[in-house]
Enzyme design. Structure first.
Site, short mmCIF file in Angstrom:
data_model
loop_
_atom_site.label_atom_id
_atom_site.label_comp_id
_atom_site.label_asym_id
_atom_site.label_seq_id
_atom_site.Cartn_x
_atom_site.Cartn_y
_atom_site.Cartn_z
N ARG A 1 70.90 38.09 26.77
CA ARG A 1 72.14 38.85 26.89
C ARG A 1 72.92 38.25 28.06
O ARG A 1 72.49 38.38 29.22
CB ARG A 1 71.86 40.34 27.14
CG ARG A 1 73.15 41.19 27.30
CD ARG A 1 72.76 42.63 27.61
NE ARG A 1 73.92 43.45 27.93
CZ ARG A 1 74.62 44.16 27.05
NH1 ARG A 1 74.27 44.13 25.77
NH2 ARG A 1 75.65 44.88 27.42
N ARG B 1 70.58 51.52 17.59
CA ARG B 1 70.36 50.24 18.25
C ARG B 1 68.87 49.94 18.33
O ARG B 1 68.44 48.81 18.09
CB ARG B 1 70.94 50.27 19.69
CG ARG B 1 72.45 50.31 19.80
CD ARG B 1 73.12 49.09 19.23
NE ARG B 1 72.57 47.83 19.71
CZ ARG B 1 72.77 47.31 20.94
NH1 ARG B 1 73.53 47.95 21.82
NH2 ARG B 1 72.24 46.15 21.28
#
Length: 317
Positions: A114, A305
């Protein structure tokens, strides 16, 4: 000796950098896995499908949902997640991305990244020789898009022929990822944005053959009429991470595109839902009355998620 449960998947060993590289059938298969693991979770089932596995979680950007989803999903399945911030490793600094990838590839079962550059997640996948999952870059956010599609299907029972409209910065990573996955799956996708923040031509050209094949209609406009008949209005923060210096300019450009009661009514549908990838700045991109309304599905979306990320990891690892 405890043995991990077998999870048959044709995707083992692949990476997920963007949904561009996956067929509609493959995306829907992973979505089916997500519905399965959510059902198992709600039933209180305990599985150990990552027993003996490890994943390196590289985070250049802060996170609540992405980090929580990867760590809890992997840990609950018996695996060992290792969190690595920019304070912990030398990625792209003292050590090249390529060299970091080759080291991690010999120590871990998979890598999550990320951060900022799509180029970095590509290099991790190229040089590590293990599955790499894009947890967010400046260009794409594929795990978010799958959770959003799951939430859409939960609410309407189908995907093909639905329409959702992204309201706000049409260039951002979520808008790009939603455009790709919509084009693949036959979901009509509209972007309601000021002309200055229309998505670049490259992503439009990438999506064009996919939408032609699936029948999805992609529309980009600064006119409010573009949200007509939308089954879902979607928005994101006006100022993305790394663009804080542009806050005043973004606010000026995007204030007219706020999701409020008037915009929800402009869809012409009482059944329209609201979604947001979070975190939200209530009073800016969305009014509190919409965010807290019965039409808001943001908490289901946030929970999804985890289930979609677990499904992706099960598929690839």
């Amino acid at each position: 000796m405890i043995q991990p449960e077998k999870f048959d998947s044709p995707f083992k060993g692949r990476s997920l950098l963007t949904w561009v590289d996956y067929t509609p059938e493959e995306i829907l298969q992973i979505l089916d896995y997500a519905f399965l693991v959510k059902k198992q979770s709600h039933a209180g089932e305990i599985h150990q499908r990552f027993l003996g596995k490890t994943i390196a979680l590289i985070f250049e950007k802060r996170s609540t949902r992405t980090r929580s989803s990867f760590e809890t999903a992997f840990g609950e399945e018996g695996g060992h997640p290792v969190f690595m911030s920019t304070q912990d490793i030398q990625l792209g600094g003292k050590e090249s991305v390529e060299d970091t990838a080759r080291v991690l590839g010999r120590m871990f079962s998979a890598i999550e990244f990320r951060g900022f550059k799509q180029e970095h997640v590509k290099k991790l996948a190229e040089y590590s020789n293990i599955p790499v999952i894009n947890g967010l870059t400046d260009e794409y956010h594929p795990t978010q898009a799958l959770a959003d599609v799951m939430t859409l299907k939960e609410n309407f029972g189908t995907l093909k022929g639905l329409k959702w409209a992204f309201c706000g910065d049409g260039r951002n990573n979520v808008a790009r990822s939603l455009m790709v996955i919509s084009a693949k799956l036959g979901i009509d996708f509209a972007i309601y944005s000021p002309k200055e923040l229309f998505p670049p031509k490259d992503i439009q050209e990438i999506c064009k053959p996919f939408s032609e094949k699936s029948g999805a209609k992609i529309t980009i406009s600064d006119e409010i009429s573009v949200v007509k008949n939308a089954d879902c209005l979607y928005t994101d923060v006006w100022v993305s991470m790394g663009e804080e210096s542009l806050k005043d300019e973004r606010t000026r450009l995007l204030s007219p595109y706020q999701v409020n009661k008037e915009l929800m009514a402009a869809t012409g549908k009482d059944s329209t839902i609201f979604m947001h990838c979070l975190p939200a700045v209530k009073g800016q991109e969305v009014t509190e009355d919409v965010f807290e309304s019965s039409a808001s599905k943001v908490w289901d979306e946030a929970e999804n998620r985890k289930h979609t990320i677990k499904a992706i990891m099960l598929a690839l690892i």
